[in-house]
Design a protein around this motif. Structure first.
Motif, PDB file in Angstrom:
ATOM      1  N   GLU A   1      -5.934  -2.933  -3.504  1.00 51.13           N
ATOM      2  CA  GLU A   1      -7.126  -3.188  -3.194  1.00 51.13           C
ATOM      3  C   GLU A   1      -7.532  -3.171  -1.832  1.00 51.13           C
ATOM      4  N   ALA A   2      -6.634  -3.730  -1.007  1.00 52.89           N
ATOM      5  CA  ALA A   2      -6.568  -3.679   0.726  1.00 52.89           C
ATOM      6  C   ALA A   2      -7.264  -2.459   1.082  1.00 52.89           C
ATOM      7  N   TYR A   3      -6.467  -1.376   0.673  1.00 51.36           N
ATOM      8  CA  TYR A   3      -6.519  -0.034   0.972  1.00 51.36           C
ATOM      9  C   TYR A   3      -7.949   0.493   0.515  1.00 51.36           C
ATOM     10  N   ALA A   4      -8.198   0.317  -0.576  1.00 50.54           N
ATOM     11  CA  ALA A   4      -9.406   0.787  -1.353  1.00 50.54           C
ATOM     12  C   ALA A   4     -10.597   0.361  -0.551  1.00 50.54           C
ATOM     13  N   ALA A   5     -10.601  -0.932  -0.249  1.00 48.10           N
ATOM     14  CA  ALA A   5     -11.455  -1.729   0.687  1.00 48.10           C
ATOM     15  C   ALA A   5     -11.891  -0.867   1.941  1.00 48.10           C
ATOM     16  N   LYS A   6     -11.118  -0.368   2.401  1.00 51.91           N
ATOM     17  CA  LYS A   6     -11.132   0.433   3.741  1.00 51.91           C
ATOM     18  C   LYS A   6     -11.623   1.746   3.618  1.00 51.91           C
ATOM     19  N   GLN A   7     -11.789   2.231   2.397  1.00 55.54           N
ATOM     20  CA  GLN A   7     -12.057   3.725   2.294  1.00 55.54           C
ATOM     21  C   GLN A   7     -13.517   3.477   1.380  1.00 55.54           C
ATOM     22  N   LYS A   8     -14.518   3.896   2.319  1.00 58.13           N
ATOM     23  CA  LYS A   8     -15.897   3.935   1.515  1.00 58.13           C
ATOM     24  C   LYS A   8     -15.981   4.788   0.217  1.00 58.13           C
ATOM     25  N   GLY A   9     -16.391   4.158  -0.899  1.00 60.14           N
ATOM     26  CA  GLY A   9     -16.535   4.873  -2.089  1.00 60.14           C
ATOM     27  C   GLY A   9     -15.382   5.142  -2.840  1.00 60.14           C
ATOM     28  N   ALA A  10     -14.250   4.364  -2.565  1.00 61.95           N
ATOM     29  CA  ALA A  10     -13.005   4.555  -3.296  1.00 61.95           C
ATOM     30  C   ALA A  10     -12.665   3.652  -4.450  1.00 61.95           C
ATOM     31  N   ARG A  11     -12.089   3.771  -5.286  1.00 60.72           N
ATOM     32  CA  ARG A  11     -11.861   3.016  -6.481  1.00 60.72           C
ATOM     33  C   ARG A  11     -10.308   3.067  -7.291  1.00 60.72           C
ATOM     34  N   ILE A  12     -10.063   1.927  -7.614  1.00 58.20           N
ATOM     35  CA  ILE A  12      -8.550   2.037  -7.978  1.00 58.20           C
ATOM     36  C   ILE A  12      -8.529   2.285  -9.628  1.00 58.20           C
ATOM     37  N   VAL A  13      -7.620   3.200  -9.898  1.00 58.57           N
ATOM     38  CA  VAL A  13      -7.339   3.552 -11.314  1.00 58.57           C
ATOM     39  C   VAL A  13      -5.879   3.358 -11.563  1.00 58.57           C
ATOM     40  N   ASP A  14      -5.677   3.090 -12.862  1.00 63.65           N
ATOM     41  CA  ASP A  14      -4.155   3.195 -13.250  1.00 63.65           C
ATOM     42  C   ASP A  14      -3.687   4.691 -13.376  1.00 63.65           C
ATOM     43  N   GLU A  15      -2.345   5.046 -12.892  1.00 65.48           N
ATOM     44  CA  GLU A  15      -1.837   6.226 -12.950  1.00 65.48           C
ATOM     45  C   GLU A  15      -2.025   6.587 -14.508  1.00 65.48           C
ATOM     46  N   LEU A  16      -1.415   5.767 -15.409  1.00 70.90           N
ATOM     47  CA  LEU A  16      -1.512   5.996 -16.885  1.00 70.90           C
ATOM     48  C   LEU A  16      -2.652   5.130 -17.359  1.00 70.90           C
ATOM     49  N   ARG A  17      -3.704   5.926 -17.571  1.00 68.76           N
ATOM     50  CA  ARG A  17      -4.994   5.024 -18.062  1.00 68.76           C
ATOM     51  C   ARG A  17      -4.736   5.004 -19.754  1.00 68.76           C
TER      52      ARG A  17
ATOM     53  N   PRO B   1      -6.482   2.983 -23.198  1.00 65.82           N
ATOM     54  CA  PRO B   1      -7.509   2.095 -23.848  1.00 65.82           C
ATOM     55  C   PRO B   1      -7.207   0.777 -24.143  1.00 65.82           C
ATOM     56  N   PRO B   2      -8.032  -0.239 -24.027  1.00 64.43           N
ATOM     57  CA  PRO B   2      -7.565  -1.539 -24.626  1.00 64.43           C
ATOM     58  C   PRO B   2      -6.708  -1.566 -25.900  1.00 64.43           C
TER      59      PRO B   2
ATOM     60  N   LEU C   1      -3.243  -0.997 -25.511  1.00 62.68           N
ATOM     61  CA  LEU C   1      -2.524  -2.133 -24.878  1.00 62.68           C
ATOM     62  C   LEU C   1      -2.375  -3.352 -25.908  1.00 62.68           C
ATOM     63  N   ALA C   2      -3.140  -3.542 -26.569  1.00 65.91           N
ATOM     64  CA  ALA C   2      -3.128  -4.646 -27.637  1.00 65.91           C
ATOM     65  C   ALA C   2      -2.161  -4.391 -28.685  1.00 65.91           C
ATOM     66  N   GLU C   3      -2.014  -2.913 -29.059  1.00 70.53           N
ATOM     67  CA  GLU C   3      -1.018  -2.446 -29.956  1.00 70.53           C
ATOM     68  C   GLU C   3       0.332  -2.475 -29.569  1.00 70.53           C
ATOM     69  N   LEU C   4       0.471  -2.280 -28.147  1.00 67.83           N
ATOM     70  CA  LEU C   4       1.600  -2.341 -27.298  1.00 67.83           C
ATOM     71  C   LEU C   4       2.154  -3.823 -27.314  1.00 67.83           C
ATOM     72  N   LEU C   5       1.362  -4.825 -27.151  1.00 67.79           N
ATOM     73  CA  LEU C   5       1.492  -5.892 -26.972  1.00 67.79           C
ATOM     74  C   LEU C   5       2.362  -6.421 -28.254  1.00 67.79           C
ATOM     75  N   GLU C   6       1.566  -6.083 -29.450  1.00 71.32           N
ATOM     76  CA  GLU C   6       2.197  -6.478 -30.776  1.00 71.32           C
ATOM     77  C   GLU C   6       3.439  -5.860 -31.188  1.00 71.32           C
ATOM     78  N   TRP C   7       3.722  -4.725 -30.615  1.00 70.64           N
ATOM     79  CA  TRP C   7       4.960  -4.066 -30.695  1.00 70.64           C
ATOM     80  C   TRP C   7       6.213  -4.801 -29.983  1.00 70.64           C
ATOM     81  N   ILE C   8       5.646  -4.919 -28.685  1.00 73.31           N
ATOM     82  CA  ILE C   8       6.861  -5.553 -27.761  1.00 73.31           C
ATOM     83  C   ILE C   8       7.131  -7.022 -28.287  1.00 73.31           C
TER      84      ILE C   8
END
Length: 179
Positions: free
Chosen positions: A106-122, A124-125, A128-135
């Motif tokens: 977040e700190a790095y992205a704030a210094k880069q105009k127009g930048a955003r943060i994304v997960d490397e492994l994107r 869908p919710p 993640l919910a199914e993975l939580l149930e499995w874990i």
């Protein structure tokens, strides 16, 4: 008397698309419960209502999702955890820099105009919910048990003593008419 308990020695594998995430074969109960309790407490403290996510602050939702990813990573083997936690700061579809820590990203992205943060492994919710149930099922003591061959189970012991041939007192009682 002797009882043998099976322990998983092979990692659990979650296949998501073409990616395989490797999870620890066994996680000690207190370690799992501590990390699960931290996840639950963080979700409650953040006040994220998953049924009304449209009105939630995106920064709070991102932090909540990050907490979930950290929980998963604590159960993973190191190589999978690194991939799962990697955040990319992206600008114009180009990765500027990768991070493991959300605050640093977040700190790095704030210094880069127009930048955003994304997960490397994107993901869908729903995944993640199914993975939580499995874990939770794997490590939380649900129905999941180490897989062994059926011959690995012992047969039940016969009751002690000999079987009598006398009538049971319950069968000797007078029956109610019509039954």
């Amino acid at each position: 008397m002797r009882k043998t308990f099976a322990l998983n020695t092979e990692p659990h594998v979650a296949v998501i698309g073409e990616t395989e995430l490797l999870f620890q074969p066994e996680v000690m109960g207190d370690d799992f419960m501590d990390s699960y309790a931290e996840l639950r407490e963080a979700r409650q403290a953040e006040g994220v209502d998953l049924d009304d996510i449209e009105d939630a602050d995106p920064a709070v939702v991102r932090k909540s999702n990050r907490g979930l990813r950290v929980f998963f990573a604590r159960q993973m083997l190191p190589e999978s955890a690194v991939l799962f936690l990697r955040l990319n700061v992206v600008k114009a579809d180009k990765v500027l820099k990768s991070f493991q820590d959300l605050e640093e990203a977040e700190a790095y992205a704030a210094k880069q105009k127009g930048a955003r943060i994304v997960d490397e492994l994107r993901l869908p919710p729903r995944v993640l919910a199914e993975l939580l149930e499995w874990i939770v099922e794997l490590y939380g003591g649900g129905d999941a048990r180490p897989t062994t061959s059926s011959s690995g189970s012992s047969t039940a012991s016969r009751p002690a003593g000999t079987r009598g041939t006398g009538r049971s007192p319950s069968k000797a009682s007078t029956r109610t008419r019509g039954r």
